[in-house]
Each structure stands twice: as structure tokens, then as C-alpha cells.
Design a protein around this motif. Structure first.
Motif, PDB file in Angstrom:
ATOM      1  N   ILE A  15       0.840  -1.203   0.000  1.00  0.00           N
ATOM      2  CA  ILE A  15       0.000   0.000   0.000  1.00  0.00           C
ATOM      3  C   ILE A  15       0.871   1.248   0.000  1.00  0.00           C
ATOM      4  O   ILE A  15       0.584   2.225  -0.707  1.00  0.00           O
ATOM      5  N   THR A  16       1.959   1.222   0.789  1.00  0.00           N
ATOM      6  CA  THR A  16       2.865   2.368   0.840  1.00  0.00           C
ATOM      7  C   THR A  16       3.442   2.669  -0.531  1.00  0.00           C
ATOM      8  O   THR A  16       3.415   3.811  -1.003  1.00  0.00           O
ATOM      9  N   LEU A  59      17.491   1.194  -7.827  1.00  0.00           N
ATOM     10  CA  LEU A  59      18.787   1.700  -7.384  1.00  0.00           C
ATOM     11  C   LEU A  59      18.695   2.262  -5.968  1.00  0.00           C
ATOM     12  O   LEU A  59      19.608   2.060  -5.154  1.00  0.00           O
ATOM     13  N   PHE A  60      17.598   2.946  -5.673  1.00  0.00           N
ATOM     14  CA  PHE A  60      17.411   3.464  -4.316  1.00  0.00           C
ATOM     15  C   PHE A  60      17.193   2.324  -3.335  1.00  0.00           C
ATOM     16  O   PHE A  60      17.617   2.396  -2.183  1.00  0.00           O
ATOM     17  N   LEU A  61      16.527   1.263  -3.760  1.00  0.00           N
ATOM     18  CA  LEU A  61      16.308   0.113  -2.894  1.00  0.00           C
ATOM     19  C   LEU A  61      17.636  -0.557  -2.533  1.00  0.00           C
ATOM     20  O   LEU A  61      17.865  -0.948  -1.389  1.00  0.00           O
ATOM     21  N   VAL A  62      18.538  -0.674  -3.501  1.00  0.00           N
ATOM     22  CA  VAL A  62      19.801  -1.380  -3.288  1.00  0.00           C
ATOM     23  C   VAL A  62      20.845  -0.499  -2.597  1.00  0.00           C
ATOM     24  O   VAL A  62      21.538  -0.945  -1.672  1.00  0.00           O
ATOM     25  N   ALA A  63      20.964   0.750  -3.056  1.00  0.00           N
ATOM     26  CA  ALA A  63      22.088   1.579  -2.612  1.00  0.00           C
ATOM     27  C   ALA A  63      21.698   2.825  -1.839  1.00  0.00           C
ATOM     28  O   ALA A  63      22.582   3.569  -1.412  1.00  0.00           O
ATOM     29  N   ILE A 133      11.050   3.872  -0.478  1.00  0.00           N
ATOM     30  CA  ILE A 133      11.793   2.641  -0.767  1.00  0.00           C
ATOM     31  C   ILE A 133      12.953   2.469   0.206  1.00  0.00           C
ATOM     32  O   ILE A 133      13.207   1.380   0.731  1.00  0.00           O
ATOM     33  N   VAL A 134      13.675   3.552   0.482  1.00  0.00           N
ATOM     34  CA  VAL A 134      14.800   3.481   1.411  1.00  0.00           C
ATOM     35  C   VAL A 134      14.316   3.174   2.823  1.00  0.00           C
ATOM     36  O   VAL A 134      14.905   2.363   3.545  1.00  0.00           O
ATOM     37  N   VAL A 135      13.225   3.825   3.220  1.00  0.00           N
ATOM     38  CA  VAL A 135      12.691   3.617   4.569  1.00  0.00           C
ATOM     39  C   VAL A 135      12.221   2.170   4.756  1.00  0.00           C
ATOM     40  O   VAL A 135      12.378   1.588   5.828  1.00  0.00           O
ATOM     41  N   LEU A 136      11.683   1.562   3.719  1.00  0.00           N
ATOM     42  CA  LEU A 136      11.142   0.206   3.821  1.00  0.00           C
ATOM     43  C   LEU A 136      12.220  -0.872   3.823  1.00  0.00           C
ATOM     44  O   LEU A 136      11.939  -2.015   4.173  1.00  0.00           O
ATOM     45  N   THR A 137      13.447  -0.521   3.435  1.00  0.00           N
ATOM     46  CA  THR A 137      14.503  -1.541   3.316  1.00  0.00           C
ATOM     47  C   THR A 137      15.716  -1.158   4.148  1.00  0.00           C
ATOM     48  O   THR A 137      16.713  -0.666   3.613  1.00  0.00           O
ATOM     49  N   ASP A 138      15.637  -1.394   5.457  1.00  0.00           N
ATOM     50  CA  ASP A 138      16.767  -1.177   6.344  1.00  0.00           C
ATOM     51  C   ASP A 138      17.726  -2.356   6.181  1.00  0.00           C
ATOM     52  O   ASP A 138      17.415  -3.485   6.566  1.00  0.00           O
ATOM     53  N   THR A 142      16.571  -5.551   8.178  1.00  0.00           N
ATOM     54  CA  THR A 142      15.691  -6.277   7.268  1.00  0.00           C
ATOM     55  C   THR A 142      16.472  -7.366   6.540  1.00  0.00           C
ATOM     56  O   THR A 142      17.460  -7.072   5.865  1.00  0.00           O
ATOM     57  N   PRO A 143      16.086  -8.635   6.694  1.00  0.00           N
ATOM     58  CA  PRO A 143      16.774  -9.725   5.990  1.00  0.00           C
ATOM     59  C   PRO A 143      16.725  -9.529   4.477  1.00  0.00           C
ATOM     60  O   PRO A 143      15.841  -8.866   3.946  1.00  0.00           O
ATOM     61  N   ILE A 144      17.694 -10.132   3.798  1.00  0.00           N
ATOM     62  CA  ILE A 144      17.770 -10.018   2.343  1.00  0.00           C
ATOM     63  C   ILE A 144      16.481 -10.499   1.695  1.00  0.00           C
ATOM     64  O   ILE A 144      15.997  -9.921   0.721  1.00  0.00           O
ATOM     65  N   ALA A 145      15.906 -11.575   2.258  1.00  0.00           N
ATOM     66  CA  ALA A 145      14.675 -12.134   1.681  1.00  0.00           C
ATOM     67  C   ALA A 145      13.543 -11.109   1.724  1.00  0.00           C
ATOM     68  O   ALA A 145      12.774 -10.975   0.768  1.00  0.00           O
ATOM     69  N   GLU A 146      13.447 -10.373   2.838  1.00  0.00           N
ATOM     70  CA  GLU A 146      12.384  -9.376   2.960  1.00  0.00           C
ATOM     71  C   GLU A 146      12.648  -8.181   2.052  1.00  0.00           C
ATOM     72  O   GLU A 146      11.711  -7.591   1.501  1.00  0.00           O
ATOM     73  N   GLN A 147      13.924  -7.826   1.891  1.00  0.00           N
ATOM     74  CA  GLN A 147      14.249  -6.750   0.958  1.00  0.00           C
ATOM     75  C   GLN A 147      13.907  -7.165  -0.471  1.00  0.00           C
ATOM     76  O   GLN A 147      13.410  -6.362  -1.262  1.00  0.00           O
ATOM     77  N   ALA A 148      14.172  -8.437  -0.783  1.00  0.00           N
ATOM     78  CA  ALA A 148      13.812  -8.944  -2.110  1.00  0.00           C
ATOM     79  C   ALA A 148      12.301  -8.931  -2.292  1.00  0.00           C
ATOM     80  O   ALA A 148      11.799  -8.623  -3.386  1.00  0.00           O
ATOM     81  N   ALA A 149      11.573  -9.249  -1.214  1.00  0.00           N
ATOM     82  CA  ALA A 149      10.110  -9.219  -1.281  1.00  0.00           C
ATOM     83  C   ALA A 149       9.620  -7.797  -1.561  1.00  0.00           C
ATOM     84  O   ALA A 149       8.688  -7.591  -2.337  1.00  0.00           O
ATOM     85  N   THR A 150      10.282  -6.804  -0.928  1.00  0.00           N
ATOM     86  CA  THR A 150       9.924  -5.411  -1.196  1.00  0.00           C
ATOM     87  C   THR A 150      10.199  -5.063  -2.654  1.00  0.00           C
ATOM     88  O   THR A 150       9.418  -4.352  -3.292  1.00  0.00           O
TER      89      THR A 150
END
Length: 216
Positions: A15-16, A59-63, A133-138, A142-150
Motif C-alpha cells: 500500500i505504501t 537503485l534506491f532500494l539497493v544503494a 523505498i529506502v525507509v522500507l529496506t533497512d 531487514t533480511p535479504i529475503a524481505e528486501q527482495a520481497a519489497t
């Protein structure tokens, strides 16, 4: 963590991302940007815009957080700042000039580059979306799996955006600029609530909530 809570968190993230990307709010921008573009090029136009926006957000999600840390900034501080900016962004969606109207004026300057600006940025890959995106992926918590889910959720939202743009010609008589503006303002209210929650989460990460007296 119970499975249902994981699903609840994924739903919240979805939703976010959906709210900050605001696919419906980008439709009027697409209408204007393609006004002088031959109809047979509209599909390529939409694909190009969504592809560029997706690359930017990934790119923002990864870096994104790595950039913060290289500057010596705490994630909690960025979360608070991001929440405040998201809140101001939400206020613009609710009370200010409609997102679509503002960006349509930007498109008037050079419609040939409309697939990149303002459709890809800042209409789809908006500053609010980048911050979200940055806020959602600490990266630390946040485990890699959850970041991948995001990341997958982001791709789903971008697919929805692309689908809406491809259906723009059929949706225009039904939605129109007024309908898009109404939906955008409703999304702004939801985004304001999410922004406040982000600020409180940042305060908690910084340990500031523990300093407040009970009942505050």
C-alpha cells in the motif's frame, strides 16, 4: 514472527509503494505527454517511462541506505526526515495543486522528452517514492529475503502502472482529470498516516520515544 503478521507487513509495504508511486495520478501526465506522439508509439512511450522509473527506484532500494551511511547519517534520522517529507508530499496531494496538473505544465516545455520527464520522473519515480523505498529496506535489520520481497512488490506496482498507461486511452473517458485528482487526494490522506507512522518509527529507532513520560 507469525505468518499472518508477515502478510500484514507485506500488505502495508504494498500500500505504501502504491500510494507514493500513485499510478492513477500519472495518467493525466501521460495523456498530455503523448498528445502529439503517434498512437502506434504510445506503447513504447509507456514502457520506456516505466522502465526508467523502475531502474531509479531499484537503485534506491539497493544503494539508498549505503549512500546515507557513507555520509555518516543514522537511518533513524533519515526515517524521521523521510516521514516529514512524505507528510509534506501528502499535504501537497491533499491541499495543493494537483500532482497531475503541476506535472502537465512541466510537460508543456518539451513533449518529446515526456517519457523521461515528467512522466518517469518525478511523476512515477517521485521523491516520495524514493524515500519510501529506502525507509522500507533497512539493510541492517531487514533480511535479504524481505528486501527482495519489497523489490517484488515494487515490480508489481510498476506493472500496475504500466498496465494503466497501456489502458490510458480506454480509461480517459471514464476517469478524466477530475477523477484522477480525487483519487490522488484520497491517497494523500493514506500517505499522511503512513508518514506519521514513519516518523514515530524513526523516533523509536533513535531512542527518543523512551525519553517521553508514560501516557505521552
Amino acid at each position: 514472527m507469525p505468518e499472518w503478521l508477515n502478510w500484514a507487513e507485506l500488505a502495508r509495504e504494498f500500500i505504501t509503494i502504491l500510494v507514493v508511486v500513485d499510478p492513477i495520478g500519472s495518467l493525466p501526465v501521460f495523456y498530455f505527454a503523448t498528445a502529439r506522439v503517434p498512437r502506434h508509439l504510445h506503447i513504447k512511450f509507456a514502457i520506456r517511462a516505466v522502465l526508467i522509473a523502475t531502474i531509479v527506484l531499484l537503485l534506491f532500494l539497493v544503494a539508498g541506505q549505503l549512500l546515507l551511511e557513507s555520509l555518516g547519517l543514522r537511518f533513524g534520522s533519515f526515517q524521521v526526515a523521510g516521514g516529514i517529507i512524505l507528510f509534506l508530499f501528502a499535504m501537497t496531494m491533499i491541499f495543493g495543486e494537483a500532482k497531475s496538473d503541476r506535472e502537465i505544465k512541466e510537460a508543456e516545455r518539451d513533449y518529446l522528452s515526456g517519457a523521461v520527464f515528467p512522466l518517469a520522473m518525478p511523476s512515477i519515480a517521485s521523491p516520495g517514492a524514493m524515500l519510501a523505498i529506502v525507509v522500507l529496506t533497512d539493510n541492517h535489520e531487514t533480511p535479504i529475503a524481505e528486501q527482495a520481497a519489497t523489490g517484488v512488490l515494487l515490480l508489481v506496482v510498476m506493472a500496475i502502472t504500466l498496465l494503466l498507461l497501456l489502458l490510458a486511452a480506454k480509461l480517459k473517458p471514464l476517469l478524466g482529470n477530475t477523477g484522477a485528482n480525487v483519487v490522488s487526494r484520497v491517497m494523500g490522506i493514506v500517505l499522511a498516516t503512513i508518514a506519521v507512522d514513519a516518523v514515530l518509527g524513526g523516533f523509536q529507532d533513535l531512542g527518543l520515544l523512551e525519553l517521553l513520560p508514560p501516557g505521552s
